[in-house]
Design a protein around this motif. Structure first.
Motif, mmCIF file in Angstrom:
data_model
loop_
_atom_site.group_PDB
_atom_site.id
_atom_site.type_symbol
_atom_site.label_atom_id
_atom_site.label_comp_id
_atom_site.label_asym_id
_atom_site.label_seq_id
_atom_site.Cartn_x
_atom_site.Cartn_y
_atom_site.Cartn_z
ATOM 1 N N CYS A 50 0.825 -1.209 0.000
ATOM 2 C CA CYS A 50 0.000 0.000 0.000
ATOM 3 C C CYS A 50 0.860 1.260 0.000
ATOM 4 N N GLU A 51 1.989 1.220 0.673
ATOM 5 C CA GLU A 51 2.906 2.355 0.634
ATOM 6 C C GLU A 51 3.437 2.575 -0.779
ATOM 7 N N ASP A 52 3.713 1.479 -1.495
ATOM 8 C CA ASP A 52 4.251 1.584 -2.857
ATOM 9 C C ASP A 52 3.231 2.172 -3.826
ATOM 10 N N VAL A 53 1.940 1.883 -3.603
ATOM 11 C CA VAL A 53 0.901 2.383 -4.515
ATOM 12 C C VAL A 53 0.208 3.620 -3.952
ATOM 13 N N ASN A 54 0.796 4.180 -2.885
ATOM 14 C CA ASN A 54 0.300 5.429 -2.306
ATOM 15 C C ASN A 54 -1.123 5.303 -1.770
ATOM 16 N N ARG A 55 -1.403 4.188 -1.105
ATOM 17 C CA ARG A 55 -2.674 4.000 -0.414
ATOM 18 C C ARG A 55 -2.413 4.042 1.092
ATOM 19 N N THR A 56 -3.319 4.666 1.835
ATOM 20 C CA THR A 56 -3.168 4.780 3.280
ATOM 21 C C THR A 56 -3.779 3.567 3.960
ATOM 22 N N ILE A 57 -2.978 2.866 4.748
ATOM 23 C CA ILE A 57 -3.472 1.720 5.503
ATOM 24 C C ILE A 57 -2.888 1.777 6.911
ATOM 25 N N HIS A 58 -3.710 1.445 7.899
ATOM 26 C CA HIS A 58 -3.271 1.398 9.289
ATOM 27 C C HIS A 58 -3.385 -0.044 9.786
ATOM 28 N N VAL A 59 -2.362 -0.511 10.471
ATOM 29 C CA VAL A 59 -2.384 -1.861 11.035
ATOM 30 C C VAL A 59 -2.602 -1.752 12.537
ATOM 31 N N VAL A 60 -3.628 -2.456 13.015
ATOM 32 C CA VAL A 60 -3.991 -2.452 14.428
ATOM 33 C C VAL A 60 -3.700 -3.832 14.999
ATOM 34 N N ASN A 61 -2.843 -3.897 15.997
ATOM 35 C CA ASN A 61 -2.543 -5.183 16.635
ATOM 36 C C ASN A 61 -3.558 -5.458 17.745
ATOM 37 N N LEU A 62 -4.325 -6.549 17.560
ATOM 38 C CA LEU A 62 -5.270 -6.971 18.586
ATOM 39 C C LEU A 62 -4.806 -8.251 19.274
ATOM 40 N N ASP A 63 -3.535 -8.580 19.140
ATOM 41 C CA ASP A 63 -2.977 -9.774 19.785
ATOM 42 C C ASP A 63 -2.177 -9.353 21.012
ATOM 43 N N PRO A 64 -2.697 -9.589 22.215
ATOM 44 C CA PRO A 64 -1.982 -9.153 23.430
ATOM 45 C C PRO A 64 -0.754 -9.988 23.748
ATOM 46 N N ALA A 65 -0.524 -11.059 22.971
ATOM 47 C CA ALA A 65 0.662 -11.888 23.189
ATOM 48 C C ALA A 65 1.785 -11.559 22.224
ATOM 49 N N ALA A 66 1.523 -10.727 21.219
ATOM 50 C CA ALA A 66 2.536 -10.383 20.227
ATOM 51 C C ALA A 66 3.512 -9.353 20.795
ATOM 52 N N GLU A 67 4.785 -9.541 20.459
ATOM 53 C CA GLU A 67 5.818 -8.637 20.986
ATOM 54 C C GLU A 67 6.651 -7.997 19.886
ATOM 55 N N ASN A 68 6.975 -8.746 18.848
ATOM 56 C CA ASN A 68 7.829 -8.246 17.782
ATOM 57 C C ASN A 68 7.012 -8.072 16.507
ATOM 58 N N PHE A 69 7.212 -6.932 15.843
ATOM 59 C CA PHE A 69 6.413 -6.616 14.660
ATOM 60 C C PHE A 69 7.323 -6.203 13.513
ATOM 61 N N ASP A 70 6.959 -6.675 12.312
ATOM 62 C CA ASP A 70 7.705 -6.323 11.117
ATOM 63 C C ASP A 70 6.984 -5.241 10.321
ATOM 64 N N TYR A 71 6.083 -4.546 10.960
ATOM 65 C CA TYR A 71 5.334 -3.490 10.303
ATOM 66 C C TYR A 71 5.098 -2.356 11.295
ATOM 67 N N LYS A 72 4.716 -1.203 10.762
ATOM 68 C CA LYS A 72 4.466 -0.032 11.593
ATOM 69 C C LYS A 72 3.071 -0.131 12.198
ATOM 70 N N LEU A 73 3.015 -0.043 13.519
ATOM 71 C CA LEU A 73 1.739 -0.142 14.218
ATOM 72 C C LEU A 73 1.097 1.235 14.375
ATOM 73 N N SER A 74 -0.206 1.274 14.122
ATOM 74 C CA SER A 74 -0.979 2.480 14.416
ATOM 75 C C SER A 74 -1.632 2.390 15.784
#
Length: 275
Positions: A27-51
């Motif tokens: 989406c960044e490459d095609v100039n579209r706005t997207i937000h990623v929301v983490n709803l996993d309370p057990a996740a610690e490491n992320f390979d994407y930008k969290l909103s």
């Protein structure tokens, strides 16, 4: 204000976070706005930008330390806590502008989508906020070459669809890691012969389940015009096929790709994408 999003669900280790990461990059490459929301309370490491990160409200580690819960009980408690404090998530989502697309990276405990109602209630709360949602159910394709396991994965995905009651698309992930012989077997499910599948399934399970198999296989595959399962093929790291998956989710919720608003809600059948 109508908002659009997708729920990325499925068992742990099925590739949900990898998909979110690749989708965000695309989406960044095609100039579209997207937000990623983490709803996993057990996740610690992320390979994407969290909103938005649920860990800012509550985490499994906090619950385990303070209440001496195990990992499964702690995860269920965290999701119920989110439901009881949903105004926190509502405040976080208010920062997004009209037209932004939101990807919810959800936890991998399968019980949350099959017999607990906490995720279905969260979906209801999001819909009350005028979210049009589509669910992507991920399954690791390396475990789906066996006929019995394939049907097990399909029935679990169907159970999740019934619970959440939103447009539902199934995704077989990690197809690039599947052996050629297993890939041919998975491809054979694309145009299934339910008589052959029934006979093969009967050889893999106890004969007392033959009656169930006789009903189950035609139920999934006997009516091409009304498939419970449909099998277009795509691969996660290929931009063209990632676009196919992205369009399937956005079209199903009438998300506008251009400045012209879509007025007709386009619904998707219960589909399966190989990713």
């Amino acid at each position: 204000m109508v908002r659009f999003g997708q729920l990325v669900i499925g068992p742990a280790g099925s590739g949900k976070s990898t998909y979110c990461s690749q989708l965000q990059k695309y989406c960044e490459d095609v100039n579209r706005t997207i937000h990623v929301v983490n709803l996993d309370p057990a996740a610690e490491n992320f390979d994407y930008k969290l909103s938005v990160d649920l860990n800012e409200l509550i985490s499994v580690d906090d619950v385990a330390e303070e209440m001496d819960y195990g990992p499964n009980g702690g995860l269920v408690f965290c999701m119920e806590y989110l439901l009881d404090n949903f105004e926190w998530l509502e405040e976080q989502l208010q920062d997004f502008v009209d037209g932004d697309y939101i990807c919810f990276d959800c936890p991998g405990q399968i019980e949350l989508y099959t017999h607990f109602n906490v995720m279905s209630k969260i979906v209801e709360m999001l819909q009350r906020l005028d979210f049009r949602l589509c669910a992507l159910y991920f399954v690791d394709s390396q475990f789906m070459a066996d006929t019995a396991k394939f049907f097990g994965g399909c029935t679990t995905a169907l159970s999740a669809m019934v619970q959440l009651q939103v447009t539902h698309i199934n995704v077989l992930s990690k197809m690039d890691l599947v052996r050629a012989v297993d890939r041919r077997r998975i491809d054979s499910f694309t145009h299934p012969d339910y008589d052959s599948l029934t006979a093969e399934l009967n050889t893999q399970v106890d004969k007392k389940f033959s009656g169930l198999n006789q009903v189950q296989c035609p139920g999934f595959f006997s009516r091409p015009q009304n498939f419970l399962i449909n099998h277009p093929t795509t691969f996660l790291l290929c931009p063209r096929h990632l676009l196919h998956c992205w369009k399937s989710t956005t079209w199903s919720a009438s998300y506008p790709w251009t400045t012209t608003k879509r007025t007709q809600l386009r619904t998707c059948c219960f589909r399966l994408i190989l990713l």
